[in-house]
Design a protein around this motif. Structure first.
Motif, short mmCIF file in Angstrom:
data_model
loop_
_atom_site.label_atom_id
_atom_site.label_comp_id
_atom_site.label_asym_id
_atom_site.label_seq_id
_atom_site.Cartn_x
_atom_site.Cartn_y
_atom_site.Cartn_z
N MET A 1 0.85 -1.19 0.00
CA MET A 1 0.00 0.00 0.00
C MET A 1 0.89 1.25 0.00
SD MET A 1 -3.04 1.07 2.64
CE MET A 1 -4.04 -0.32 2.13
N PRO A 2 0.51 2.28 -0.77
CA PRO A 2 1.35 3.48 -0.84
C PRO A 2 1.37 4.23 0.47
CG PRO A 2 -0.71 3.80 -2.03
CD PRO A 2 -0.65 2.36 -1.65
N PHE A 3 2.48 4.94 0.71
CA PHE A 3 2.66 5.69 1.95
C PHE A 3 1.69 6.86 2.03
CE2 PHE A 3 5.14 6.93 5.56
CZ PHE A 3 5.09 8.31 5.59
N GLU A 4 1.43 7.49 0.89
CA GLU A 4 0.51 8.61 0.83
C GLU A 4 -0.49 8.37 -0.27
OE1 GLU A 4 3.32 12.38 1.68
OE2 GLU A 4 4.07 10.90 0.26
N SER A 5 -1.58 9.14 -0.28
CA SER A 5 -2.59 9.01 -1.31
C SER A 5 -2.01 9.36 -2.68
CB SER A 5 -3.77 9.93 -1.01
OG SER A 5 -4.66 9.99 -2.11
N THR A 6 -2.36 8.57 -3.70
CA THR A 6 -1.93 8.87 -5.06
C THR A 6 -3.07 9.50 -5.87
OG1 THR A 6 -2.53 6.65 -5.80
CG2 THR A 6 -0.24 6.99 -5.06
N LYS A 7 -4.12 9.92 -5.20
CA LYS A 7 -5.24 10.53 -5.91
C LYS A 7 -4.76 11.77 -6.66
CE LYS A 7 -9.93 12.31 -5.27
NZ LYS A 7 -11.01 12.63 -4.30
N GLY A 8 -5.16 11.87 -7.91
CA GLY A 8 -4.73 13.00 -8.72
C GLY A 8 -3.39 12.80 -9.38
N ARG A 9 -2.79 11.62 -9.20
CA ARG A 9 -1.52 11.30 -9.84
C ARG A 9 -1.76 10.26 -10.93
NH1 ARG A 9 2.05 15.30 -8.43
NH2 ARG A 9 1.78 15.80 -6.22
N GLY A 10 -0.78 10.15 -11.83
CA GLY A 10 -0.90 9.17 -12.89
C GLY A 10 -0.55 7.78 -12.41
N ALA A 11 0.63 7.62 -11.80
CA ALA A 11 1.06 6.32 -11.30
C ALA A 11 0.25 5.95 -10.06
CB ALA A 11 2.55 6.35 -10.96
N THR A 12 -0.09 4.70 -9.96
CA THR A 12 -0.82 4.22 -8.78
C THR A 12 0.10 3.50 -7.81
OG1 THR A 12 -1.36 2.16 -9.95
CG2 THR A 12 -2.95 3.97 -10.11
N SER A 201 -8.21 11.34 -20.31
CA SER A 201 -7.09 12.23 -19.98
C SER A 201 -6.93 12.38 -18.47
CB SER A 201 -7.29 13.61 -20.62
OG SER A 201 -7.25 13.51 -22.02
N ARG A 202 -8.04 12.42 -17.75
CA ARG A 202 -8.01 12.64 -16.31
C ARG A 202 -7.23 11.56 -15.58
NH1 ARG A 202 -11.11 10.40 -12.66
NH2 ARG A 202 -12.58 9.68 -14.25
N ILE A 203 -7.30 10.34 -16.06
CA ILE A 203 -6.61 9.25 -15.37
C ILE A 203 -5.27 8.90 -16.04
CG2 ILE A 203 -8.66 8.24 -14.35
CD1 ILE A 203 -8.72 6.21 -16.62
N MET A 204 -5.13 9.24 -17.32
CA MET A 204 -3.91 8.88 -18.04
C MET A 204 -2.85 9.98 -17.98
SD MET A 204 -3.60 7.34 -21.92
CE MET A 204 -3.91 8.90 -22.76
N GLU A 205 -3.30 11.24 -17.96
CA GLU A 205 -2.42 12.41 -17.93
C GLU A 205 -3.01 13.43 -16.95
OE1 GLU A 205 -1.60 12.16 -22.75
OE2 GLU A 205 -3.16 13.45 -21.95
N PRO A 206 -3.09 13.08 -15.67
CA PRO A 206 -3.94 13.80 -14.72
C PRO A 206 -3.66 15.28 -14.55
CG PRO A 206 -2.41 12.37 -13.57
CD PRO A 206 -2.34 12.00 -15.01
N ARG A 207 -2.43 15.75 -14.73
CA ARG A 207 -2.13 17.15 -14.50
C ARG A 207 -1.67 17.88 -15.77
NH1 ARG A 207 -0.29 18.04 -8.25
NH2 ARG A 207 -1.69 16.49 -7.37
N ALA A 208 -1.97 17.29 -16.90
CA ALA A 208 -1.72 17.95 -18.18
C ALA A 208 -3.02 18.61 -18.66
CB ALA A 208 -1.24 16.93 -19.21
N PRO A 209 -2.92 19.71 -19.41
CA PRO A 209 -4.13 20.34 -19.94
C PRO A 209 -4.93 19.38 -20.82
CG PRO A 209 -2.26 21.81 -20.14
CD PRO A 209 -1.70 20.47 -19.73
N ALA A 210 -6.23 19.61 -20.90
CA ALA A 210 -7.10 18.75 -21.69
C ALA A 210 -6.72 18.79 -23.16
CB ALA A 210 -8.55 19.19 -21.52
N GLY A 211 -7.04 17.72 -23.87
CA GLY A 211 -6.70 17.62 -25.28
C GLY A 211 -7.24 18.77 -26.11
N ARG A 212 -8.47 19.21 -25.84
CA ARG A 212 -9.07 20.31 -26.59
C ARG A 212 -8.30 21.60 -26.39
NH1 ARG A 212 -12.19 18.44 -30.70
NH2 ARG A 212 -13.51 16.72 -29.95
N LYS A 213 -7.74 21.80 -25.18
CA LYS A 213 -6.92 22.99 -24.94
C LYS A 213 -5.64 22.94 -25.77
CE LYS A 213 -8.40 24.37 -20.31
NZ LYS A 213 -7.95 24.68 -18.92
N ARG A 214 -5.10 21.75 -25.93
CA ARG A 214 -3.89 21.62 -26.73
C ARG A 214 -4.18 21.89 -28.20
NH1 ARG A 214 -1.84 15.85 -24.27
NH2 ARG A 214 -3.02 16.08 -22.33
N ILE A 215 -5.33 21.41 -28.67
CA ILE A 215 -5.74 21.71 -30.06
C ILE A 215 -5.90 23.22 -30.24
CG2 ILE A 215 -7.60 21.49 -31.74
CD1 ILE A 215 -5.96 18.96 -31.54
N ALA A 216 -6.50 23.88 -29.25
CA ALA A 216 -6.66 25.33 -29.31
C ALA A 216 -5.31 26.03 -29.34
CB ALA A 216 -7.50 25.83 -28.13
#
Length: 356
Positions: A1-12, A201-216
């Motif tokens: 079990m992880p030492f701290e919460s990994t919520k909001g991170r990519g790696a579990t 994107s939320r679970i695969m790249e959690p702290r990267a901007p959304a794909g639509r923002k990148r297209i913009a």
């Protein structure tokens, strides 16, 4: 079990790098259970450590990579992309390629000065410098440190060609500098778009901007006259490959100057991290995803061989390539090219940087 919460991170997971016999990061005794009972598991906070390297220009001789030198202003990347092939580099610092990679960051504030020194060396031969080859130059920490911007200022001062690869729309913050570089023919950008589905994107790249923002961001860079390609990198079979055509279409509508794709790569510690992520987020198809990846990689989780590592092999690789080529032709997306001038380069004048 992880030492701290990994919520909001990519790696579990935050397993230690087994190649170097370093320990796995886990809690000891029953302390974690007590914390959960009383207060809940604490969030993993991002820490930043200042690093003072002696050199900043990294050379490579890989025949399947289109650049021979690069600069990385940061180590680690808070975007937290689970598939990131750079994760294993944290192992060299006795840190985990898992959650440590995306939460324990290193910044190199003397990077511009080191680059100034490198460009001043007698006999230096000018060829494009790539930024964003190991970790993202526009990850959130750049907002405060602005090291990438300082590097671009130096490259403009010396009229040195450069490319930028990023997953962030933060790149448009430096539109003024990139426009100047584009006018000289020494600047080009590639923006990676892996999915237009915010849930993925939320679970695969959690702290990267959304794909639509990148297209913009691609559209904004192109309106400013800056060469900007779309990089559909990586394509993850059974997770994002069905979006290939829609990403090509969106990029073409944004007037991207070209595009390319890369199948997912899982070197060293990335493979077990990716498997754990699949088990947590896609248990219904985890086996199918890995089976497809192995078929792309000659029966292994990863293929380290030159050229084939970038294209994949077998029926699945052929299918992805054919689909991309048909979509690119249908929507008018050219092949990615980065023709940059090298004849304008002027070595830095004096021992000190003028702009910093």
């Amino acid at each position: 079990m992880p030492f701290e919460s990994t919520k909001g991170r990519g790696a579990t997971r935050n397993a230690g790098p087994v190649r170097f016999n370093l320990p796995e990061r886990v809690s000891e005794g029953d302390w974690l259970d007590q914390v959960e009972a009383l207060d809940g598991v604490p969030k993993r906070r991002t820490t930043v450590t200042v690093e003072h390297p002696k050199t900043i220009l990294t050379r490579n001789s890989s025949p399947d990579i289109g650049f021979d030198r690069s600069v990385n202003a940061y180590r680690g990347c808070e975007h937290g992309c689970i598939y990131c092939f750079a994760r294993p580099t944290h192992a060299y610092h006795d840190l985990s390629p898992g959650v440590d990679f995306e939460s324990r960051l290193f910044v190199k504030p003397n990077a511009p000065q080191l680059l100034h020194s490198a460009l001043s060396q007698p006999g230096y031969s000018c060829r494009p410098i790539a930024m964003g080859t190991n970790t993202d130059p526009y990850q959130p920490v750049e907002e405060r440190w602005k090291i990438t911007r300082a590097l671009i200022e130096l490259l403009l001062e010396t009229k040195h060609p450069f490319t930028i690869t990023t997953k962030s729309d933060r790149v448009v913050r430096d539109l003024d500098l990139l426009k100047e570089g584009a006018k000289l023919g020494i600047a080009a950008v590639a923006i990676s778009v892996t999915s237009l589905d915010p849930n993925v994107s939320r679970i695969m790249e959690p702290r990267a901007p959304a794909g639509r923002k990148r297209i913009a961001a691609i559209a904004e860079l192109r309106r400013a006259g800056i060469p900007c390609c779309v990089a559909i990198a990586p394509v993850v079979p059974q997770i994002t490959d069905h979006e290939l055509e829609s990403i090509v279409e969106a990029a073409a509508k944004a007037n991207a100057s070209g595009g390319f794709y890369l199948p997912v790569r899982l070197p060293h510690e990335v493979a077990p991290l990716f498997r754990a992520w699949l088990d947590d987020h896609f248990p219904d198809r985890a086996g199918k995803v890995m089976s497809t990846i192995r078929s792309l990689r000659g029966g292994r989780d990863n293929d380290p061989n030159f050229f084939s590592r970038m294209r994949g092999q077998g029926a699945w690789a052929d299918l992805i390539r054919t689909r991309f080529e048909i979509a690119a032709k249908r929507f008018g997306l050219a092949a990615a090219k980065f023709p940059l001038r090298t004849d304008l380069f002027l070595p830095p004048q004096g021992a000190q940087m003028r702009l910093l």
